[in-house]
Design a protein around this motif. Structure first.
Motif, PDB file in Angstrom:
ATOM      1  N   ASP A   1       3.337  11.939   2.721  1.00  0.00           N
ATOM      2  CA  ASP A   1       2.336  11.908   3.787  1.00  0.00           C
ATOM      3  C   ASP A   1       1.699  10.532   3.973  1.00  0.00           C
ATOM      4  OD1 ASP A   1       2.733  14.596   4.232  1.00  0.00           O
ATOM      5  OD2 ASP A   1       1.090  15.234   2.920  1.00  0.00           O
ATOM      6  N   THR A   2       1.910   9.643   3.028  1.00  0.00           N
ATOM      7  CA  THR A   2       1.229   8.345   3.074  1.00  0.00           C
ATOM      8  C   THR A   2       1.545   7.527   4.323  1.00  0.00           C
ATOM      9  OG1 THR A   2       1.120   8.261   0.655  1.00  0.00           O
ATOM     10  CG2 THR A   2       0.866   6.182   1.847  1.00  0.00           C
TER      11      THR A   2
ATOM     12  N   GLN B   1       0.802  -1.216   0.000  1.00  0.00           N
ATOM     13  CA  GLN B   1       0.000   0.000   0.000  1.00  0.00           C
ATOM     14  C   GLN B   1       0.835   1.266   0.000  1.00  0.00           C
ATOM     15  OE1 GLN B   1      -3.368   0.209   2.658  1.00  0.00           O
ATOM     16  NE2 GLN B   1      -3.603  -2.013   2.724  1.00  0.00           N
ATOM     17  N   LEU B   2       2.137   1.165   0.274  1.00  0.00           N
ATOM     18  CA  LEU B   2       2.992   2.353   0.344  1.00  0.00           C
ATOM     19  C   LEU B   2       3.912   2.479  -0.859  1.00  0.00           C
ATOM     20  CD1 LEU B   2       4.032   2.383   4.114  1.00  0.00           C
ATOM     21  CD2 LEU B   2       2.124   3.540   3.014  1.00  0.00           C
ATOM     22  N   GLN B   3       3.522   1.899  -1.982  1.00  0.00           N
ATOM     23  CA  GLN B   3       4.367   1.929  -3.167  1.00  0.00           C
ATOM     24  C   GLN B   3       4.108   3.170  -4.004  1.00  0.00           C
ATOM     25  OE1 GLN B   3       3.724  -1.790  -5.214  1.00  0.00           O
ATOM     26  NE2 GLN B   3       5.294  -2.846  -4.044  1.00  0.00           N
ATOM     27  N   HIS B   4       4.376   4.333  -3.425  1.00  0.00           N
ATOM     28  CA  HIS B   4       4.343   5.588  -4.177  1.00  0.00           C
ATOM     29  C   HIS B   4       5.150   6.622  -3.431  1.00  0.00           C
ATOM     30  CE1 HIS B   4       1.164   6.396  -1.271  1.00  0.00           C
ATOM     31  NE2 HIS B   4       0.510   5.363  -1.735  1.00  0.00           N
TER      32      HIS B   4
ATOM     33  N   PHE C   1      -1.281   6.435   6.940  1.00  0.00           N
ATOM     34  CA  PHE C   1      -1.485   4.997   7.102  1.00  0.00           C
ATOM     35  C   PHE C   1      -1.536   4.618   8.579  1.00  0.00           C
ATOM     36  CE2 PHE C   1      -0.010   0.587   7.231  1.00  0.00           C
ATOM     37  CZ  PHE C   1      -0.799   0.007   6.262  1.00  0.00           C
ATOM     38  N   PHE C   2      -0.517   5.023   9.331  1.00  0.00           N
ATOM     39  CA  PHE C   2      -0.477   4.674  10.745  1.00  0.00           C
ATOM     40  C   PHE C   2      -1.465   5.499  11.562  1.00  0.00           C
ATOM     41  CE2 PHE C   2       3.641   2.899   9.501  1.00  0.00           C
ATOM     42  CZ  PHE C   2       3.520   1.640  10.076  1.00  0.00           C
TER      43      PHE C   2
END
Length: 273
Positions: free
Chosen positions: A210-211, A203-206, A215-216
């Motif tokens: 801020d992602t 899900q963090l492949q960009h 996410f957390f």
């Protein structure tokens, strides 16, 4: 291209080292809270409550990112800011739904890990947790399509050899069943860890900086909302006694949570680097 890859590798390695240091320090503090003392006194804090507090603190990321976006919106026109606000609101709800499975696995992993601290030593706990490398290697190859290289296989084999030696050592002591129960909990936590690590990596492949925070922060918010009824239910059933918790224990749990926030932030940066 090679120089950039080398820099990324070194940066990722530094994140791993910093994460390990923070997790070990956090483990010692958590153990002092959830393990009864040598005189058999009750633990300062139930493991479930400690995990709830530490994970819920991740919610602090959300208002920080929100204020950042509002500040950036002031630099655009009003119409553009309004459209961005609607888009962010829709994206946030969608993000919460996508994060929900990860949040559940995360909470399970942390609960198993924290409970195990009351059953085995921090040394055994830390070494056995590294067995997640084997599960992560297999899951990454199956889900993310990462290549399994001889270097990775040899590294995982070395880790698993150490894991086996620790398990055998724990099983030969005077408190054999006690230690082995803790070891089993750690291994369960390691399996959950590998699951949410792969899901997080996917899900963090960009490149959006801020992602990881969003996410957390979403995991923290979901834990705060969904975990509260669980705590209340455990209190009603007599599984935990929240009224016996002292203010000092809440303060130490907050400190432990701050360490966890730093650790998972570094972990997220490693996954996205």
């Amino acid at each position: 291209m090679t120089a950039r890859r080398t820099t990324s590798t070194l940066l990722g390695a530094s994140f791993v080292l910093a994460t390990v240091v923070l997790w070990i320090a956090s483990s010692f503090l958590a153990q002092s809270l959830v393990r009864p003392d040598e005189w058999g006194q009750q633990a300062q804090l139930p493991a479930l409550l400690l995990v709830y507090i530490c994970t819920s603190l991740f919610t602090v990321y959300l208002p920080i990112i929100h204020l950042k976006h509002r500040w950036l919106a002031k630099r655009t026109d009003a119409a553009g800011a309004a459209q961005q606000g609607v888009s962010e609101g829709t994206g946030f709800v969608r993000g919460l739904l996508q994060t929900l499975p990860v949040a559940v696995i995360w909470f399970a992993a942390q609960c198993l890990f924290t409970i195990s601290l009351a059953e085995t030593s921090v040394t055994s706990n830390t070494i056995l947790s590294s067995s997640s490398s084997m599960f992560t290697l297999l899951a990454s190859a199956a889900v993310l399509g990462e290549k399994i290289t001889p270097v990775k296989i040899s590294s995982v084999a070395a880790v698993m050899a150490g894991t086996a030696m620790v398990t055998l050592a724990d099983g030969s002591g005077d408190d054999r069943s006690h230690s082995l129960a803790g070891d089993a909990l750690v291994l369960g936590s390691a399996m959950c860890y590998s699951c949410y690590t792969v899901m997080m990596r996917r899900q963090l492949q960009h490149d959006d900086p801020d992602t990881p925070a969003l996410f957390f922060g979403s995991i923290g918010l979901l834990t705060a909302l969904l975990g509260l009824p669980v705590l209340v239910g455990c209190q009603i059933l007599g599984l935990v006694d929240l009224r016996a918790v002292q203010p000092k224990a809440f303060g130490l749990a907050g400190i432990n949570g701050e360490g966890s926030i730093c650790a998972v932030c570094l972990q997220a940066e490693r996954q996205s680097s």
